[in-house]
Scaffold this active site. Structure first.
Site, PDB file in Angstrom:
ATOM      1  N   HIS A   1       0.815  -1.220   0.000  1.00  0.00           N
ATOM      2  CA  HIS A   1       0.000   0.000   0.000  1.00  0.00           C
ATOM      3  C   HIS A   1       0.847   1.269   0.000  1.00  0.00           C
ATOM      4  O   HIS A   1       0.304   2.360  -0.158  1.00  0.00           O
ATOM      5  CB  HIS A   1      -1.019  -0.013   1.149  1.00  0.00           C
ATOM      6  CG  HIS A   1      -0.504   0.418   2.473  1.00  0.00           C
ATOM      7  ND1 HIS A   1      -0.007  -0.464   3.408  1.00  0.00           N
ATOM      8  CD2 HIS A   1      -0.401   1.647   3.042  1.00  0.00           C
ATOM      9  CE1 HIS A   1       0.357   0.207   4.481  1.00  0.00           C
ATOM     10  NE2 HIS A   1       0.138   1.484   4.292  1.00  0.00           N
TER      11      HIS A   1
ATOM     12  N   SER B   1       4.269   2.768   7.928  1.00  0.00           N
ATOM     13  CA  SER B   1       3.957   1.697   6.985  1.00  0.00           C
ATOM     14  C   SER B   1       5.165   1.278   6.178  1.00  0.00           C
ATOM     15  O   SER B   1       5.979   2.111   5.793  1.00  0.00           O
ATOM     16  CB  SER B   1       2.893   2.164   6.005  1.00  0.00           C
ATOM     17  OG  SER B   1       1.650   1.980   6.582  1.00  0.00           O
TER      18      SER B   1
ATOM     19  N   ASP C   1      -0.036  -7.466   1.644  1.00  0.00           N
ATOM     20  CA  ASP C   1       0.461  -6.085   1.595  1.00  0.00           C
ATOM     21  C   ASP C   1       1.996  -6.084   1.624  1.00  0.00           C
ATOM     22  O   ASP C   1       2.617  -5.786   2.632  1.00  0.00           O
ATOM     23  CB  ASP C   1      -0.113  -5.334   2.808  1.00  0.00           C
ATOM     24  CG  ASP C   1       0.070  -3.842   2.711  1.00  0.00           C
ATOM     25  OD1 ASP C   1       0.502  -3.360   1.642  1.00  0.00           O
ATOM     26  OD2 ASP C   1      -0.220  -3.149   3.705  1.00  0.00           O
TER      27      ASP C   1
END
Ligand code: ARG
Length: 319
Positions: free
Chosen positions: A69, A219, A123
């Site tokens: 992502h 992230s 992911d």
């Protein structure tokens, strides 16, 4: 046009947060790391303005492991996708303003073919550097560590889950770290937690009462455990409902589930290739080392951002 807008908005988020008048409490509960800590951990910045988009980890001299992502997805109903010219890797320093930091270009991006941007499954992504970065790699952990094992997550993400504007903020210039226990998937899937959303290829870590967690901007960065005195990567910062909230553990991509896929591109053992770093990678990189360029365009985008924020205020925080 939407992509451009999205890029600008995304890049401006950290800036807004820095400017906001915020609580000083660090509710992600971390601490700044030392200058030479975690040499394998890199920041992924946008070439547009040098803001940190995500973290990543060098698992091979040529490859950075990060989250899918970070490369593409949907935010506030808008699709975004970064290409190799849009991103640059910052390595060699834990301080974003450190003179030891260098920027490297990316020659290839591989997002997992089954990455699902609606539920965040698979992911994971790999970024191939334009030249090898030697001497700083961290091996991936191809096993599943026992629940309760302390795991460390690092990054330059938000230190305050809800700043005065209601959004994560208080972004650091120095990398932060926090250690949290690994939580069994069954616990993470309890009704008061994620109620069945956690797949076996995901991993949760955190305390039931919250207080320590990764947050927005972390992230793609690594979750690591120590094994025989050496740190190995077991997770990739992926998702979470808010940050550091009770029962809402941090959700990570379980690296062991992707060991085969990763090794297809970055095979062990990690051969030592000759060092070939650009003499001054910053020369071809607008913005330099993490400078904030507030141009009229940036100002306009900030206004747009505020307008948007107003409209989307009632929506939950995305991944
Ligand atoms: N998706 C977020 C990002 O893009 C990170 C989420 C991690 N959240 C958490 N509570 N552990 O930076």
């Amino acid at each position: 046009m939407y992509k451009l807008l999205r890029l600008i908005l995304l890049a401006l988020l950290p800036m807004q947060a820095v400017n906001a008048n915020e609580m000083t409490m660090r509710i992600v509960g971390g601490n700044p790391v030392g200058q030479n800590a975690w040499p394998s951990v890199v920041a992924i910045k946008t070439t547009r303005d040098g803001q940190v988009l995500c973290g990543g980890n060098l698992i091979h001299p040529m490859w950075v492991l990060t989250a899918g992502h970070c490369i593409k997805g949907e935010a506030e109903g808008l699709y975004y996708e970064y290409g190799t010219p849009d991103l640059v890797i910052f390595s060699g320093a834990t301080g974003l303003d450190s003179p030891n930091g260098r920027h490297m270009q990316i020659q290839r991006i591989v997002v997992h073919p089954n990455y699902n941007m609606s539920n965040g499954a698979n992911d994971v992504a790999l970024l191939m550097l334009s030249a090898p970065l030697e001497g700083a790699t961290m091996p991936v952990y191809a096993d599943n560590p026992a629940p309760g094992t302390p795991a460390t997550v690092v990054g330059w993400g938000a230190r305050t889950a809800k700043a005065n504007n209601g959004y994560p903020g208080n972004y650091p210039r120095q990398m932060e770290q926090v250690t949290v226990p690994i939580v069994p998937n069954e616990v993470c899937n309890a009704p008061n937690s994620y109620g069945g959303k956690i797949q076996s290829s995901m991993l949760c870590a955190g305390y039931p009462q919250g207080g320590r967690d990764a947050c927005v901007g972390d992230s793609g960065g690594p979750l690591m455990v120590q094994q025989n005195g050496v740190y190995r990567q077991i997770g990739i910062v992926s998702q979470g409902e808010g940050c550091a909230m009770a029962g809402k553990y941090g959700i990570y991509t379980r690296v062991a589930s992707y060991a085969g896929w990763i090794q297809q591109f970055a095979p062990p053992p990690y051969a030592q290739a000759p060092v070939a770093q650009a003499s001054d990678p910053r020369a071809n990189y607008p913005g330099g080392a993490g400078t904030l360029n507030i141009t009229w365009l940036g100002f306009l985008a900030l206004l747009l951002c505020l307008v948007k924020k107003y409209r989307f205020r009632s929506q939950p925080q995305g991944i």
